[in-house]
Design a protein around this motif. Structure first.
Motif, short mmCIF file in Angstrom:
data_model
loop_
_atom_site.label_atom_id
_atom_site.label_comp_id
_atom_site.label_asym_id
_atom_site.label_seq_id
_atom_site.Cartn_x
_atom_site.Cartn_y
_atom_site.Cartn_z
N ARG A 272 67.01 79.64 89.41
CA ARG A 272 67.88 79.68 90.58
C ARG A 272 67.85 81.10 91.15
NH1 ARG A 272 72.88 77.02 88.96
NH2 ARG A 272 73.35 78.95 87.85
N VAL A 273 67.57 81.21 92.44
CA VAL A 273 67.39 82.53 93.06
C VAL A 273 68.65 83.38 92.96
CG1 VAL A 273 66.98 83.71 95.26
CG2 VAL A 273 65.58 81.73 94.62
N ARG A 274 69.80 82.79 93.20
CA ARG A 274 71.05 83.55 93.30
C ARG A 274 71.36 84.37 92.07
NH1 ARG A 274 75.48 81.00 91.70
NH2 ARG A 274 74.67 78.99 92.39
N ASP A 275 71.18 83.79 90.89
CA ASP A 275 71.54 84.51 89.66
C ASP A 275 70.38 84.61 88.66
OD1 ASP A 275 71.34 81.90 88.90
OD2 ASP A 275 73.46 81.65 88.40
N LYS A 276 69.19 84.18 89.11
CA LYS A 276 68.00 84.24 88.26
C LYS A 276 68.20 83.47 86.94
CE LYS A 276 66.43 88.69 90.11
NZ LYS A 276 65.98 90.06 89.79
N LYS A 451 68.84 69.80 101.80
CA LYS A 451 68.32 69.47 100.48
C LYS A 451 67.98 70.77 99.75
CE LYS A 451 68.24 65.06 101.53
NZ LYS A 451 69.15 64.07 100.91
N THR A 452 67.94 70.71 98.42
CA THR A 452 67.57 71.90 97.64
C THR A 452 66.11 72.23 97.90
OG1 THR A 452 69.14 71.32 95.90
CG2 THR A 452 67.40 72.88 95.34
N LEU A 453 65.84 73.53 98.17
CA LEU A 453 64.47 73.98 98.36
C LEU A 453 63.97 74.62 97.07
CD1 LEU A 453 64.49 75.64 101.91
CD2 LEU A 453 63.93 73.29 101.29
N VAL A 454 62.77 74.26 96.67
CA VAL A 454 62.13 74.87 95.50
C VAL A 454 60.82 75.47 95.97
CG1 VAL A 454 61.24 74.54 93.17
CG2 VAL A 454 63.14 73.12 93.99
N ILE A 467 62.14 85.56 99.70
CA ILE A 467 62.83 84.27 99.57
C ILE A 467 64.31 84.49 99.29
CG2 ILE A 467 63.02 82.21 98.11
CD1 ILE A 467 59.95 82.41 97.73
N ALA A 468 64.63 85.44 98.39
CA ALA A 468 66.02 85.67 98.01
C ALA A 468 66.87 86.11 99.19
CB ALA A 468 66.07 86.74 96.91
N GLU A 469 66.29 86.88 100.08
CA GLU A 469 67.04 87.37 101.24
C GLU A 469 67.40 86.25 102.20
OE1 GLU A 469 66.34 90.42 105.02
OE2 GLU A 469 65.01 90.50 103.28
N ARG A 470 66.53 85.26 102.33
CA ARG A 470 66.73 84.20 103.34
C ARG A 470 67.27 82.90 102.75
NH1 ARG A 470 63.00 87.63 104.65
NH2 ARG A 470 62.59 88.21 106.82
N ILE A 476 63.14 78.67 92.44
CA ILE A 476 61.74 79.09 92.45
C ILE A 476 61.12 78.83 91.07
CG2 ILE A 476 62.14 80.93 94.15
CD1 ILE A 476 61.82 82.92 91.79
N GLN A 477 59.81 78.74 91.07
CA GLN A 477 59.07 78.74 89.82
C GLN A 477 57.72 79.40 90.07
OE1 GLN A 477 58.67 74.08 89.93
NE2 GLN A 477 57.18 74.83 88.44
N GLY A 478 57.24 80.07 89.05
CA GLY A 478 55.98 80.79 89.22
C GLY A 478 55.86 81.90 88.20
#
Length: 499
Positions: A272-276, A451-454, A467-470, A476-478
């Motif tokens: 999850r981008v917000r809190d990693k 919808k949730t974006l991944v 991505i985190a800024e917008r 995310i995954q990678g």
């Protein structure tokens, strides 16, 4: 030993075919040269015929008197093509510019050729008089100079040149290379003939190349070329055989791996981008073959489909992955992402198998997320029904690889789903300034669907920060956070992040 013999025979066949191809290429190039020679010879023969025809028609006095003979001599001197000019009476040559009035008239040869232009062609073979071709018109005869075609002698080292009437009944000029000058390789296969005929005169010319194609090469060059081709084809044949054997061997070992359920499972964390924070994992199959080490799923999964074991494979993957990851998923409330394709969607067994294995491992279906391509099946109704059944069972649905191939925003409006996974090919555009606007426009449009974006394939800090800024609520995954992990590695990561 049998393989070596087979490879040698196959390579020999390919060498022969290659030599035939090389011969055709060389011959095609040589034919252009022959066309030039034949056109030159034809133009020359036409000019010679024109000169003889004009000479025969332009002589004003006919007979064997002094005035006529003087006229014959003048015409003879005016043309390099004329060996002699004479007069015919009662089928016999009675006088010529060179011989004067013959004491014994010379009879015309019995074989005579009549042309459409009204001329008669004859060929003399009397050494004490004349040997060669002659043309007759209105009792005047012109003997063609035997040296008329001498200018073509230099090109006859490899070529035979012939100038004849169109029915090939009368030969005006013919010369061939001496036998000892010809190539070491003699065959009709290596003799190339080009024939051209005049539109105006009863003339055809033929140019034969006796050393065409491969025969134009020296014996040493031919042997070197054959050896080189044989080496190349032997190497390619052995390489192809090795690939075939490896592939066949790989397929046999893959069959055993699927049937024995020895294909392993890895798990890629979804962040999850917000809190990693790790909120889920994607199940990925891995196969470590003893001979080929790690084999890419892009290779072995299509092979599994080809050998007809895909249904067994995906049954095993569901059973194995849920049994392994189940306890961790329950403990950390992780969503387990399973990839499905056309087979799973259409065979009617997938959801039943999923339910059974969730019950066996005490996993609620709410922790299951099914990743599917909205273009996985051509029949929209089948896909919609599949999604509806999954939603009724309590599972979540993710539209995978959005942004490539069949991506269609309009079609999404007919499906029940929870998230959209944006393909790595679009995420890669973040690192290139001129592609960022396209990425933002595309992602903004999807975010409005609520919808949730991944974002897949995040591999750099630049991509993550962008991505985190917008999209701070996105997932995310990678490799920026983690590659796919074995169960033990994932367990350590989860334990570490929990503290």
């Amino acid at each position: 030993m049998k393989k070596i013999i087979a490879v040698a025979l196959f390579s020999t066949l390919l060498v022969i075919l290659s030599l035939i191809a090389v011969n055709a290429v060389i011959t095609a190039q040589q034919k252009n040269k022959q066309l030039e020679i034949s056109q030159t010879l034809l133009r020359y023969s036409e000019a010679l015929s024109q000169s003889v025809a004009l000479g025969l028609k332009s002589i004003p006095f006919q007979g064997c008197d002094k005035r006529s003979l003087d006229n014959y001599r003048k015409s003879k001197l005016d043309s390099v093509y004329f060996a002699d000019i004479g007069y015919i009476e009662n089928g016999k040559v009675t006088c010529t510019a060179f011989w004067g009035k013959l004491s014994v008239p010379v009879a015309l040869p019995p074989e005579q050729h009549q042309t459409d232009n009204g001329f008669t062609l004859v060929q003399f073979s009397q050494k004490d008089f004349f040997t060669g071709n002659a043309a007759i018109y209105n009792n005047v005869i012109i003997f063609t100079s035997r040296y008329a075609y001498d200018k073509f002698t230099p090109v006859t080292a490899s070529y035979s040149l012939t100038s004849t009437t169109k029915d090939f009944g009368r030969t005006f000029f013919s010369v061939s290379p001496e036998r000892e000058q010809r190539s070491w390789l003699q065959s009709s296969l290596f003799t190339l003939s080009v024939t051209q005929c005049s539109d105006k005169w009863d003339i055809c010319v033929e140019v034969k190349h006796h050393d065409a194609g491969l025969a134009s090469l020296s014996a040493v060059m031919f042997v070197l070329l054959s050896a080189f081709l044989f080496f190349i084809w032997i190497a390619l044949s052995l390489f192809s055989l090795r690939l075939y054997e490896d592939r066949s061997s790989l397929e046999r070992r893959l069959v055993r791996a699927v049937k024995n359920n020895t294909i392993s499972v890895n798990y890629q964390p979804i962040i999850r981008v917000r809190d990693k924070h790790i909120v889920g994992v994607e199940v990925l199959s891995r196969w470590r073959d003893n001979n080929h080490m790690n084999v890419s799923p892009e290779l072995f999964i299509p092979l599994i489909k080809k050998i007809g074991l895909y249904k067994t494979y995906y049954h095993n993957m569901i059973k194995k992955s849920l049994a392994e990851i189940g306890p961790l998923a329950i403990k950390y409330q992780l969503l387990i992402s399973l990839n499905v394709g056309r087979t799973e969607i259409e065979d009617g067994d997938f959801i039943t198998i999923l339910r059974r294995n969730c019950l066996l491992n005490n996993l609620p279906l709410s922790l299951i997320k099914i990743e599917l391509s909205e273009g996985a099946v051509s029949n929209a109704g089948v896909l919609e029904e599949f999604c509806e059944e999954l939603k009724c069972a309590g599972a979540k649905i993710s539209i995978d690889d959005f942004g490539v191939q069949h991506s269609n925003l309009a079609r999404l409006s007919h499906l029940q789903y929870d998230e959209i996974k944006i393909d790595k090919s679009l995420v890669d555009g973040i690192s290139e300034a001129y592609k960022q606007d396209i990425f933002v426009i595309f992602s903004d449009a999807l975010s409005r669907l609520h919808k949730t974006l991944v974002f897949e394939g995040v591999e750099s800090e630049i991509q993550f920060n962008f991505i985190a800024e917008r999209y701070p609520e996105a997932l995310i995954q990678g490799w920026y956070f983690s590659k796919s992990l074995a169960l033990s590695e994932l367990e350590k990561m989860l334990a570490t992040s929990a503290h």
